[in-house]
Design an enzyme around this catalytic site. Structure first.
Site, PDB file in Angstrom:
ATOM      1  N   HIS A   1       0.821  -1.221   0.000  1.00 35.19           N
ATOM      2  CA  HIS A   1       0.000   0.000   0.000  1.00 35.19           C
ATOM      3  C   HIS A   1       0.856   1.274   0.000  1.00 35.19           C
ATOM      4  O   HIS A   1       0.312   2.375  -0.030  1.00 35.19           O
ATOM      5  CB  HIS A   1      -0.944   0.022   1.202  1.00 35.19           C
ATOM      6  CG  HIS A   1      -1.982  -1.056   1.177  1.00 35.19           C
ATOM      7  ND1 HIS A   1      -2.864  -1.214   0.116  1.00 35.19           N
ATOM      8  CD2 HIS A   1      -2.276  -2.033   2.062  1.00 35.19           C
ATOM      9  CE1 HIS A   1      -3.654  -2.245   0.367  1.00 35.19           C
ATOM     10  NE2 HIS A   1      -3.316  -2.766   1.541  1.00 35.19           N
TER      11      HIS A   1
ATOM     12  N   ASP B   1      -2.652 -10.631  -2.670  1.00 31.07           N
ATOM     13  CA  ASP B   1      -3.223 -10.199  -1.403  1.00 31.07           C
ATOM     14  C   ASP B   1      -4.707  -9.910  -1.592  1.00 31.07           C
ATOM     15  O   ASP B   1      -5.148  -9.532  -2.681  1.00 31.07           O
ATOM     16  CB  ASP B   1      -2.489  -8.936  -0.933  1.00 31.07           C
ATOM     17  CG  ASP B   1      -2.823  -8.531   0.484  1.00 31.07           C
ATOM     18  OD1 ASP B   1      -2.010  -8.808   1.382  1.00 31.07           O
ATOM     19  OD2 ASP B   1      -3.892  -7.916   0.697  1.00 31.07           O
TER      20      ASP B   1
ATOM     21  N   HIS C   1      -6.363  -7.454  -0.485  1.00 34.10           N
ATOM     22  CA  HIS C   1      -6.568  -6.026  -0.693  1.00 34.10           C
ATOM     23  C   HIS C   1      -5.870  -5.582  -1.972  1.00 34.10           C
ATOM     24  O   HIS C   1      -4.787  -6.063  -2.302  1.00 34.10           O
ATOM     25  CB  HIS C   1      -6.015  -5.222   0.488  1.00 34.10           C
ATOM     26  CG  HIS C   1      -6.611  -5.596   1.805  1.00 34.10           C
ATOM     27  ND1 HIS C   1      -6.037  -6.540   2.648  1.00 34.10           N
ATOM     28  CD2 HIS C   1      -7.746  -5.183   2.424  1.00 34.10           C
ATOM     29  CE1 HIS C   1      -6.776  -6.671   3.721  1.00 34.10           C
ATOM     30  NE2 HIS C   1      -7.826  -5.865   3.616  1.00 34.10           N
TER      31      HIS C   1
ATOM     32  N   ASP D   1      -4.313 -12.873   3.294  1.00 35.55           N
ATOM     33  CA  ASP D   1      -5.524 -12.492   4.002  1.00 35.55           C
ATOM     34  C   ASP D   1      -6.788 -12.828   3.215  1.00 35.55           C
ATOM     35  O   ASP D   1      -7.890 -12.427   3.609  1.00 35.55           O
ATOM     36  CB  ASP D   1      -5.511 -11.008   4.375  1.00 35.55           C
ATOM     37  CG  ASP D   1      -4.780 -10.143   3.371  1.00 35.55           C
ATOM     38  OD1 ASP D   1      -4.491 -10.629   2.265  1.00 35.55           O
ATOM     39  OD2 ASP D   1      -4.491  -8.979   3.684  1.00 35.55           O
TER      40      ASP D   1
END
Length: 473
Positions: A134, A178, A180, A267
């Site tokens: 991120h 991931d 996200h 995740d």
């Protein structure tokens, strides 16, 4: 399954059956770079804390992974501030937004790449934290648990120190699995035609950071080089593997990367507390086998006891070319990762649109507009970036010179509550003389004018010295 002793996690692999361990040998040599960041945590009870990797290493040792011929554990290198600055504009300073743990995590990714590129290992897995995907081109603080983008720092290191023997630009593919959206990596390489970024993630309408849609497919100099695959909640092993086989692999085959990096977030596991997907350890292993990356780098994953030790074991076995069929995490059953027919149908339609984003990209970016005229035309967009961990709001005016001879000079004006208005100029690798000269002129003019708190110039062709310090094996 091995027998579980009192107080232990259930074993994940039948390594202790008579003669089984002795018979195992890695088909591909694997280096595992491990760094748990003992001195860095957002808070003692935060999901991003030391225990994320300590349980994993216990599991790998208990299962005898490092007893298998061909699998070796390594300590990380420590990246230098200069190496971070090959990727990021860190404001107000690099030291202000990074710690020794960030240097070790980025350095661990660098060491993983070096193990492969120097021929010591065939594949490598950087089991490091803090995570990084991120973290964007400009960094004012921590967002999404990330300060420094480990994969991006590694990619720039590879280009600096392992150029293509033919002299052409090195082609790197980063596949982010991931849950996200890898918005930071997308931002770093948004206008880089030589980096293919693919992100498979839970649909941004349902999960942080709320981005990663089909129309986000690159800047004016790199249209079709950013590929987003926003999967619906409740996607399971079958859905992920379908997307890889029907969208990711055809795109990779056409792009023909020289090096493949997997941002291996975990995740999307069916037990993860922060998302809504249904991937299993078996699914991760199968996904890794299909992607066959040169290097995998750990990103997210917050089911610390019930998922990470088993998923990481599955990924290690897959990278080493060893069957991971016996890996089973606690709580798994066929029902726990069952996918509805409607989700499967949605993913099939989505993959058709994804392929079009690469093979038939739009003529212009989805965001921003062209401004200026003649040889001084720029593609400009306004951005708002929220640093959710540090509670900072950043405003950006981002512009790319529309150049017929290279991907174009980048110009970013940025400000936040922490940093006064600053100017960041990015001269791309293999920039044409006009863009390089324009970048230097703009930097000189801004410094003379004195209206910016910081004026930073990143020249992609000026290589940072290799001052990283390697730890022992």
């Amino acid at each position: 399954m091995t027998e579980q002793r009192a107080g232990q996690r259930p074993a994940a692999h039948s390594f202790d059956q008579a003669g089984a361990k002795a018979a195992l040998r890695a088909a591909r040599r694997l280096g595992v770079v491990f760094f748990p960041a003992f001195d860095w945590a957002i808070s003692p009870t935060h999901p991003e804390r030391e225990e994320r990797l300590l349980y994993t290493r216990d599991q790998l040792v208990e299962e005898g992974l490092f007893d298998i011929p061909g699998i070796t554990e390594y300590r990380p290198a420590f990246a230098s501030h200069a190496q971070l600055e090959r990727t990021h504009f860190c404001l107000p300073t690099t030291r202000a937004v990074s710690t020794d743990s960030h240097l070790a995590a980025a350095g661990g990714a660098i060491r993983a790449a070096r193990l492969v590129l120097d021929g010591h290992e065939d594949r490598a897995f950087a089991l490091v934290r803090p995570p990084g995907h991120h973290a964007m081109r400009v960094v004012h603080g921590n967002r999404g648990f990330c300060n420094i983008n480990n994969e991006a720092v590694m990619a720039e290191y590879i280009r600096d120190h392992y150029p293509h023997p033919d002299g052409r630009p090195l082609r790197i593919a980063i596949v982010d699995t991931d849950v996200h959206h890898g918005d930071g990596t997308q931002d770093v390489f948004w206008n880089d035609p030589h980096t293919l970024f693919i992100s498979l993630h839970q649909d941004g309408r349902t999960l942080y950071p709320g981005t990663g849609f089909l129309h986000e497919c690159g800047g004016p100099g790199a249209l079709g080089r950013t590929i987003n695959i926003p999967l619906p909640p409740e996607t399971c092993d079958a859905g992920y593997l379908y997307a890889v086989e029907h969208a990711v692999l055809p795109i990779l085959e056409d792009f023909k990367p020289d090096f493949i990096i997997n941002s291996a977030g975990q995740d999307n596991h069916f037990t993860d507390p922060l998302a809504n997907m249904k991937l299993s350890a078996q699914g991760y292993a199968a996904l890794t086998r299909l992607l066959n990356p040169h290097v995998a780098v750990l990103e997210g994953g917050y089911a610390i006891r019930g998922a990470l030790p088993y998923v990481n074991l599955g990924i290690c076995l897959a990278l080493a070319g060893i069957d991971a069929g016996d890996v089973r995490e606690p709580g798994w059953s066929p029902e726990s990762t069952l996918q509805s027919a409607s989700v499967g149908q949605y993913i099939a339609r989505l993959c058709e649109e994804v392929r079009d984003c690469y093979f038939k990209p739009p003529a212009t970016p989805s965001e921003g507009q062209a401004e200026g005229q003649g040889q001084d035309r720029w593609w400009v967009r306004q951005k708002h970036v929220f640093y959710d961990t540090d509670m900072l709001s950043e405003g950006q005016n981002e512009a790319w010179r529309l150049c017929p001879d290279c991907s174009g000079l980048g110009r970013i004006e940025t400000a936040s509550e922490r940093v006064a208005r600053s100017l960041c100029l990015l001269v791309p690798r293999h920039a044409c003389p006009a863009c390089r000269e324009r970048g230097r002129d703009l930097a000189s003019q801004a410094r003379r004018a004195g209206r910016h708190a910081h004026v930073l110039l990143l020249d992609g062709d000026l290589i940072a010295p290799d001052t990283s310090r390697e730890g022992p094996r």
